[in-house]
Design a protein around this motif. Structure first.
Motif, short mmCIF file in Angstrom:
data_model
loop_
_atom_site.label_atom_id
_atom_site.label_comp_id
_atom_site.label_asym_id
_atom_site.label_seq_id
_atom_site.Cartn_x
_atom_site.Cartn_y
_atom_site.Cartn_z
N CYS A 175 47.76 -77.36 45.82
CA CYS A 175 48.23 -77.19 44.46
C CYS A 175 47.53 -76.00 43.84
CB CYS A 175 48.00 -78.45 43.62
SG CYS A 175 46.27 -78.78 43.21
N ASP A 176 48.02 -75.56 42.72
CA ASP A 176 47.46 -74.40 42.04
C ASP A 176 45.99 -74.66 41.66
OD1 ASP A 176 46.94 -72.59 39.51
OD2 ASP A 176 48.72 -71.76 40.50
N ALA A 177 45.19 -73.62 41.77
CA ALA A 177 43.76 -73.74 41.47
C ALA A 177 43.49 -74.18 40.04
CB ALA A 177 43.06 -72.41 41.75
N ALA A 178 44.46 -74.00 39.15
CA ALA A 178 44.28 -74.39 37.75
C ALA A 178 43.98 -75.88 37.62
CB ALA A 178 45.52 -74.03 36.94
N PHE A 179 44.48 -76.69 38.55
CA PHE A 179 44.26 -78.13 38.47
C PHE A 179 42.87 -78.53 38.96
CE2 PHE A 179 48.82 -77.55 38.63
CZ PHE A 179 49.25 -78.38 37.62
N CYS A 180 42.19 -77.62 39.61
CA CYS A 180 40.84 -77.88 40.12
C CYS A 180 39.76 -77.49 39.11
CB CYS A 180 40.60 -77.14 41.43
SG CYS A 180 41.85 -77.47 42.70
N CYS A 181 40.19 -76.87 38.02
CA CYS A 181 39.25 -76.37 37.02
C CYS A 181 39.06 -77.41 35.92
CB CYS A 181 39.79 -75.07 36.42
SG CYS A 181 38.84 -74.44 35.03
N PRO A 182 37.83 -77.90 35.72
CA PRO A 182 37.59 -78.87 34.64
C PRO A 182 37.63 -78.19 33.27
CG PRO A 182 35.53 -78.35 35.75
CD PRO A 182 36.61 -77.63 36.51
N TYR A 183 38.39 -78.80 32.36
CA TYR A 183 38.51 -78.25 31.00
C TYR A 183 37.62 -79.04 30.04
CZ TYR A 183 42.38 -75.48 32.76
OH TYR A 183 43.13 -74.59 33.49
N SER A 184 37.23 -78.40 28.96
CA SER A 184 36.33 -79.02 27.99
C SER A 184 37.04 -80.13 27.22
CB SER A 184 35.81 -77.98 27.01
OG SER A 184 36.87 -77.51 26.18
N GLU A 292 47.86 -82.64 42.53
CA GLU A 292 47.44 -82.12 41.22
C GLU A 292 46.63 -83.16 40.46
OE1 GLU A 292 51.31 -79.13 40.62
OE2 GLU A 292 51.24 -81.07 39.60
N ALA A 293 47.07 -84.41 40.53
CA ALA A 293 46.36 -85.48 39.84
C ALA A 293 44.99 -85.76 40.46
CB ALA A 293 47.20 -86.75 39.85
N LEU A 294 44.92 -85.77 41.79
CA LEU A 294 43.63 -85.99 42.46
C LEU A 294 42.62 -84.93 42.05
CD1 LEU A 294 44.72 -86.92 46.11
CD2 LEU A 294 44.06 -88.48 44.28
N ASN A 295 43.08 -83.68 42.02
CA ASN A 295 42.19 -82.58 41.63
C ASN A 295 41.86 -82.61 40.15
OD1 ASN A 295 41.52 -80.73 43.95
ND2 ASN A 295 43.73 -80.86 44.22
N SER A 296 42.69 -83.28 39.36
CA SER A 296 42.44 -83.41 37.92
C SER A 296 41.56 -84.61 37.59
CB SER A 296 43.78 -83.54 37.17
OG SER A 296 44.58 -82.40 37.37
N LYS A 297 41.09 -85.31 38.62
CA LYS A 297 40.19 -86.45 38.46
C LYS A 297 40.86 -87.60 37.71
CE LYS A 297 36.05 -83.53 38.55
NZ LYS A 297 34.79 -83.14 37.85
N ILE A 298 42.05 -87.99 38.21
CA ILE A 298 42.77 -89.11 37.64
C ILE A 298 43.10 -90.10 38.76
CG2 ILE A 298 44.65 -89.79 36.11
CD1 ILE A 298 45.29 -86.87 35.74
N PRO A 299 42.91 -91.40 38.53
CA PRO A 299 43.39 -92.39 39.51
C PRO A 299 44.90 -92.29 39.68
CG PRO A 299 41.92 -93.41 37.90
CD PRO A 299 42.22 -92.03 37.39
#
Length: 379
Positions: A175-184, A292-299
């Motif tokens: 998936c796009d690297a944007a989903f691996c970036c933690p946002y504030s 995308e969800a896994l990389n976004s830290k969501i169950p």
């Protein structure tokens, strides 16, 4: 090595096939910079050129001559361009190859994404099914090797086209690297305020269509004891009305939020603001939203029956795509258990490493080398 890509969708499509095409080109150019990559497309696109081509000195673009009918060029004239450009290997990124590629000395590989049009023909127009069947089957026959994006797709290619499984390599998508970036927290709060999202919500992302089966989540929502809303993000089709009718009949109007035309750069924020990601699709070639969800830290909770277990891994939860009671129980179990949430997030992130850029590039390069060796023996 000089590699040619069929890049029409890389320049024209900004969803699934286009995302896949751009990702393959980008990661190969990054991790194997010693190669030269030629992108063959009927038409150029200034934005794609700026974001995909210009950052890499080893990528160049080849377009169809204006005087030639573009579909004719892609099907019958492209091979002449490949020969003229001394291309060693050609990769059809979206289910098809030039009709006469096998007559050349050029090694060829094709990616087959799914055969949903054969498994679920009622989702497709008759004419479209005939075109897809002809193109996909011909590509599988003429290619030196085939890339399937999942084990499920590999099984389907063998089943429907009687293809030798030894000819097929499974290379997963990322998936796009944007989903691996933690946002504030502030950035996520801002996006929630923009779209009027609640503090906690369930999330589903994907075209709102019958196969994606978002109605199942609404049925589960009816039984949930917890007060939590559902956010559905995706392109609208006629199926949305069926969902709206159910929502109205069951007094869930205040519980479901639909979002359409969300800018891509905002989507990771919406993911990271969610409590659980739910993907009840009846059938997929792979299931990028799950990654995308896994990389976004969501169950993640997904449906059984196709390849979604491949995308979500052993620590996501799965239910039958017609069992709203099982989905209700799965949602309640995750919402109530913070330790389970933490475990699913941690192990999901680890599993998602299977789909990182470097791993995918390594697997693609292995297929390319294998394909060239096969073509040498063929010639």
């Amino acid at each position: 090595m000089k590699i040619g890509f069929e890049a029409k969708r890389a320049f024209k499509n900004f969803t699934g096939l286009g995302n896949y095409s751009r990702a393959v080109i980008r990661i190969m150019a990054k991790y194997y910079p010693q190669n030269q990559y030629l992108l063959y497309t009927p038409q150029d696109n200034a934005k794609v050129r700026q974001t995909l081509v210009e950052p890499f000195a080893n990528i160049s673009v080849k377009t169809a001559p204006v005087k030639i009918l573009k579909s004719y060029w892609r099907s019958l004239q492209l091979t002449k361009s490949l020969v003229y450009d001394d291309v060693e290997l050609f990769h059809g990124l979206s289910n098809e190859l030039p009709a006469n590629i096998k007559k050349s000395n050029i090694a060829s590989v094709v990616t087959i994404h799914d055969l949903i049009f054969l498994r679920f023909p009622h989702y497709f127009k008759w004419v479209d099914r005939q075109i897809y069947r002809y193109k996909f089957k011909a590509a599988c026959k003429n290619a030196d090797r085939i890339i399937a994006i999942s084990e499920q797709t590999k099984r389907d290619i063998v089943q429907y086209f009687n293809t030798n499984p030894q000819k097929i390599d499974v290379v997963y998508q990322g998936c796009d690297a944007a989903f691996c970036c933690p946002y504030s927290d502030d950035a996520i709060k801002e996006i929630k305020e923009k779209y009027k999202l609640p503090q906690q919500y369930l999330l589903s992302v994907g075209t709102i269509e019958t196969r994606k089966n978002q109605l199942l989540i609404c049925k589960a929502l009816k039984h949930l004891k917890q007060d939590i809303k559902l956010v559905i993000v995706g392109k609208v089709t006629a199926y949305k009305q069926e969902i709206l009718d159910f929502i109205q009949e069951n007094h869930l109007t205040q519980q479901v939020i639909f979002l359409e035309n969300v800018p891509f750069q905002e989507l990771p924020l919406i993911y990271q603001g969610a409590k659980i990601f739910i993907y009840p699709s009846r059938f997929e070639g792979f299931g990028i939203p799950i990654v995308e969800a896994l990389n976004s830290k969501i169950p993640v909770i997904a449906a059984t029956g196709s390849c979604l277990e491949e995308a979500g891994g052993p620590d996501s939860l799965y239910v039958h795509p017609d069992d709203d009671i099982a989905l209700t129980k799965a949602i309640e179990i995750v919402l109530k258990d913070e330790d389970l949430q933490a475990n699913m997030i941690k192990k999901g992130l680890t599993y998602a490493e299977n789909f990182n850029d470097e791993s995918i590039a390594k697997n693609l390069n292995s297929v390319y080398l294998k394909t060239i060796e096969h073509a040498k023996r063929r010639n």
